[in-house]
Design an enzyme around this catalytic site. Structure first.
Site, PDB file in Angstrom:
ATOM      1  N   HIS A 152       0.830  -1.200   0.000  1.00 14.10           N
ATOM      2  CA  HIS A 152       0.000   0.000   0.000  1.00 14.10           C
ATOM      3  C   HIS A 152       0.870   1.258   0.000  1.00 14.10           C
ATOM      4  O   HIS A 152       2.074   1.199   0.239  1.00 14.10           O
ATOM      5  CB  HIS A 152      -0.919   0.030   1.224  1.00 14.10           C
ATOM      6  CG  HIS A 152      -2.072  -0.909   1.129  1.00 14.10           C
ATOM      7  ND1 HIS A 152      -1.955  -2.266   1.372  1.00 14.10           N
ATOM      8  CD2 HIS A 152      -3.374  -0.695   0.807  1.00 14.10           C
ATOM      9  CE1 HIS A 152      -3.136  -2.844   1.221  1.00 14.10           C
ATOM     10  NE2 HIS A 152      -4.010  -1.915   0.870  1.00 14.10           N
ATOM     11  N   LYS A 156      -0.623   4.864   4.654  1.00 10.41           N
ATOM     12  CA  LYS A 156      -1.538   3.934   5.328  1.00 10.41           C
ATOM     13  C   LYS A 156      -1.058   3.699   6.753  1.00 10.41           C
ATOM     14  O   LYS A 156       0.123   3.427   6.984  1.00 10.41           O
ATOM     15  CB  LYS A 156      -1.625   2.615   4.565  1.00 10.41           C
ATOM     16  CG  LYS A 156      -2.659   1.648   5.141  1.00 10.41           C
ATOM     17  CD  LYS A 156      -2.884   0.475   4.205  1.00 10.41           C
ATOM     18  CE  LYS A 156      -3.898  -0.505   4.788  1.00 10.41           C
ATOM     19  NZ  LYS A 156      -5.221   0.120   5.024  1.00 10.41           N
TER      20      LYS A 156
END
Length: 263
Positions: A152, A156
């Site tokens: 990601h 995040k």
């Protein structure tokens, strides 16, 4: 349906706002930000033609606007409390914020059922990601040696991702328990083998330029199988969000996972 968006200045929340505006049967009635500088969304250049109030307090928004549904994409720190507040006000909820424990989900489900309202929490709203998890669940029955790599963007906050955890949970339902790796393996650097869930290893990668990606790697004697899904743009999640908002009208409980409302 009258929809409010919580966390509208985040990348996902911003995309949700645009999606609600595009959908003919959805109406954007309010947005929420934890420290709003604006009183109306039309103070932002992109939304200058709109007339939608901006709130900094969730309860105040719910009591004043009385939306049919709130879509929440905030942070793990406030995701649970936000969802609880929404449901306690008798308002439907669609939640993409991750980090919920099984106990929290159970408590929220009890509230939803007591209010006879629908709610959905999903680690991932991309249909392709849901299929990836389902394929992995099926494969785990035949390939118990498996590791998950989820990748990601570097903003995040939680690791492993909700998608990674949900994938592991689903595979654990069909997989014979195997503790992955050599019995006497040694980590020369702590954490090198990743997190462990039911004997499976989950590895989290965080880099700029990424959005949301995951591969599930299976190994067996003489063969391997890799199942991978990539979200290159956040719009990949929006059809699932819109579907979930509409689906809450038909529910009187809380559903965990987009796969549970797909035909």
């Amino acid at each position: 349906m009258r929809v409010a968006v919580s966390g509208f200045k985040g990348r996902m929340g911003h995309e949700v706002v645009k999606t609600v505006l595009r959908e003919a049967d959805l109406e954007l009635v309010a947005v929420l930000d934890h420290e709003p500088k604006e009183k109306n969304i039309n103070e932002m250049v992109e939304f200058s033609s709109l007339d939608v109030p901006v709130f900094g307090n969730l309860s105040e928004m719910l009591e004043e606007i009385k939306p049919d549904c709130v879509v929440d994409f905030t942070t793990p720190k406030v995701g649970y409390s936000n969802t609880k507040t929404i449901l306690e006000h008798g308002v439907r909820a669609v939640v993409g914020t991750t980090g919920f424990t099984p106990e929290q989900i159970s408590e929220l489900r009890t509230i939803a059922e007591s209010k006879k309202i629908g709610a959905l929490i999903a680690p991932n709203f991309a249909v392709g990601a849901v299929l990836m998890m389902q394929f992995a669940q099926k494969a785990a029955k035949y390939f118990p040696n498996v590791e998950i790599i989820e990748l990601h963007h570097d903003n995040k906050l939680d690791a492993p991702s909700g998608t990674g955890v949900k994938t592991a949970e689903m595979m654990a339902e069909t997989r014979e328990f195997v503790k992955q790796g050599a019995a006497d393996e040694v980590e020369l650097i702590e954490g090198a083998r990743g997190a462990e869930y039911e004997g499976m290893r989950i590895h989290s990668v965080r880099l700029p330029g990424l959005v949301a990606h995951q591969e599930v790697i299976f190994g067996a004697e003489g063969q391997g199988l890799t199942i991978r899904h990539d979200s290159y743009d956040r719009i990949s999640f929006m059809s699932g969000v819109a579907l979930s908002v509409r689906k809450t009208k038909e529910l009187e409980t809380l559903i965990y996972g987009l796969e549970n409302i797909l035909d």
